[in-house]
Design a protein around this motif. Structure first.
Motif, short mmCIF file in Angstrom:
data_model
loop_
_atom_site.label_atom_id
_atom_site.label_comp_id
_atom_site.label_asym_id
_atom_site.label_seq_id
_atom_site.Cartn_x
_atom_site.Cartn_y
_atom_site.Cartn_z
N GLU A 86 0.83 -1.22 0.00
CA GLU A 86 0.00 0.00 0.00
C GLU A 86 0.86 1.26 0.00
OE1 GLU A 86 -0.37 -2.51 2.38
OE2 GLU A 86 -1.96 -3.49 1.25
N VAL A 89 2.23 1.70 -3.51
CA VAL A 89 1.18 2.19 -4.41
C VAL A 89 1.03 3.71 -4.23
CG1 VAL A 89 -1.30 2.16 -4.89
CG2 VAL A 89 -0.04 0.01 -4.67
N ARG A 99 -4.04 4.02 -10.99
CA ARG A 99 -4.60 2.68 -10.80
C ARG A 99 -5.28 2.28 -12.10
NH1 ARG A 99 -5.29 0.62 -5.55
NH2 ARG A 99 -4.57 2.05 -3.95
N VAL A 111 -1.77 -5.10 -7.06
CA VAL A 111 -2.46 -3.89 -7.49
C VAL A 111 -2.02 -3.61 -8.93
CG1 VAL A 111 -2.79 -1.41 -7.09
CG2 VAL A 111 -2.47 -2.97 -5.14
#
Length: 132
Positions: A86, A89, A99, A111
């Motif tokens: 996370e 990202v 994204r 992801v």
């Protein structure tokens, strides 16, 4: 007779911009550039090193006139080494990634993102040491 995987070439509209993005993502450096192309890597390849053993490939960005029109048939997976998936990202979003809208389902462990020219790549599991 054997071949070595020496570079991965990516067609793009702006090699300098894409190379700068991926240098920031991977902590690579520009190792070669010419008209309409930029090559980046974690090392400067020599013929001797390549012949002796398989080394990490470089990334080469080549300017082409046409834009991206479909999903990539080949993509990179990146694994964070010093933070959570996370956190990585979030860092990549700050560098200009987005994204990617995919239909892999909510239970996926990666992801899907797109770089600054829309090329898909995945952020997979972190390799950071877990703290107790």
């Amino acid at each position: 007779m054997t071949s070595r995987f020496t570079e991965l070439t990516v067609d793009c509209g702006d090699p300098e911009r894409l190379a700068a993005f991926w240098c920031a993502v991977l902590d690579f450096k520009v190792i070669d550039r010419g008209e309409g192309k930029v090559e980046i890597g974690s090392w400067v390849p020599t013929v001797e090193d390549i012949r002796a053993r398989q080394m990490p490939p470089t990334l080469q960005f080549i300017q082409v006139p046409e834009g991206k029109t479909a999903k990539n048939r080949l993509h990179l997976d990146v694994s964070p080494i010093d933070g959570s998936t996370e956190d990585e990202v979030s860092r990549l979003l700050g560098l200009g990634a987005t994204r990617a809208d995919t239909d892999h389902g909510a239970d996926r462990t990666w992801v899907v993102m797109a770089d600054v020219e829309g090329n898909e790549f995945c952020v997979v599991h972190t390799l950071a040491q877990q703290r107790d």
